[in-house]
Scaffold this motif. Sequence first.
Motif, PDB file in Angstrom:
ATOM      1  N   CYS A 185       0.590  -1.360   0.040  1.00 22.64           N
ATOM      2  CA  CYS A 185      -0.093   0.333   0.038  1.00 22.64           C
ATOM      3  C   CYS A 185       0.683   1.508   0.025  1.00 22.64           C
ATOM      4  O   CYS A 185       0.174   2.514  -0.370  1.00 22.64           O
ATOM      5  CB  CYS A 185      -0.831  -0.106   1.438  1.00 22.64           C
TER       6      CYS A 185
ATOM      7  N   HIS B 253      -3.144  -4.425  -7.465  1.00 24.26           N
ATOM      8  CA  HIS B 253      -3.759  -3.950  -5.841  1.00 24.26           C
ATOM      9  C   HIS B 253      -4.629  -3.896  -5.578  1.00 24.26           C
ATOM     10  O   HIS B 253      -5.561  -4.101  -4.975  1.00 24.26           O
ATOM     11  CB  HIS B 253      -2.106  -3.338  -5.794  1.00 24.26           C
TER      12      HIS B 253
ATOM     13  N   CYS C 166      -7.099   1.250  -0.693  1.00 21.93           N
ATOM     14  CA  CYS C 166      -6.587   1.615  -1.552  1.00 21.93           C
ATOM     15  C   CYS C 166      -7.468   1.952  -2.739  1.00 21.93           C
ATOM     16  O   CYS C 166      -6.825   3.442  -3.034  1.00 21.93           O
ATOM     17  CB  CYS C 166      -5.325   1.030  -2.114  1.00 21.93           C
TER      18      CYS C 166
ATOM     19  N   CYS D 177      -7.580  -4.391  -1.943  1.00 24.29           N
ATOM     20  CA  CYS D 177      -7.381  -4.022  -1.501  1.00 24.29           C
ATOM     21  C   CYS D 177      -8.173  -2.552  -1.622  1.00 24.29           C
ATOM     22  O   CYS D 177      -8.093  -1.417  -2.061  1.00 24.29           O
ATOM     23  CB  CYS D 177      -5.978  -2.869  -1.482  1.00 24.29           C
TER      24      CYS D 177
HETATM   25 ZN   LIG Z   1      -3.544  -1.148  -0.635  1.00 20.19          ZN
END
Ligand SMILES: [Zn+2]
Lengths: 87, 202
Positions: free
Chosen positions: A8, A34, A41, A38
């Motif tokens: 992150c 990612h 994020c 996530c």
């Molecule tokens: Zn992340």
Amino acid sequence: MTAHRPSCREMLGSLSEYLDGELEAELCAAIESHLSECENCRIVVDTLRKTITLYHQHAEEDPQLPAEVRLRLFKRLNLEDFLSHSR
Amino acid sequence: MTNKVDPPLSIEALRRGDRAEFARLVELYDAYIYRLALRILGNPQDAEDVLQETFIKALKHLPSFDGRSSLSTWLYRIATNEALMLLRKEKGGMISLDEPNPNDDEEQEPIQIVDWCCLPEEMLMNAETKKVLDQAIAQLSPALRVVVVLRDLQGLSTRETSQILKISEESVKTRLSRARLQLRQWLSEYFHQQYGLENLAS
Ligand SMILES: [Zn+2]
């Protein structure tokens, strides 16, 4: 897993360029991979994008040059003659 | 605004001191320069000083304008330098315009995770939010502030910004990134507190 998945915090520094569409394809893919997993994020990217948009929107509403400021400028430059007929 | 298309500015006429042409130059760019100065300095009186100094300097240096950059880039450069000089004077010569080193505190600051994107438009576009946006810009270090002002508020390109500040395009991108992330952090804290949104800061 082929490429290194950024953490992150590692991703943060690339997000601005990512949003400007200036990042190379490989890095974009790593970021998107990612982001797909996530939630945090995703929120960071969305709010960063929104931050930029907000500044753009508010900037459009910033005050114009006040007429008296322009008048004083033209006087300071000894250009009053040109101001009268340009307005 | 008139509909007739004015002829482009003649650099030749400007160089030999043609006053009517100089008046056209001033009229074309004074509003941009004023807003630029106001955004960097946050104060109308200082912005007006910078506006006047910019065109006084331009008038003086036009005969040696080499045309390597566009007139607007050249004017922006004079204005940005004037604004930074004023900032430096007010801060007692203490500000640095070098590439700021990301300090450890900032790097270790928890990442604010507040989902404020879906706040209604009237909360994001009201005068209160505008004040917070302005305060956030003012809190940035001058080196980051000028970049975000040129890129995101004045709407200039990375290339133009790099020419105005005489730094590399890579530096522009790095500084812009750091400025935007910092602004996002502050706005997230503000919206978290103001509207009680959940913060998943890690
Ligand atoms: Zn992340």
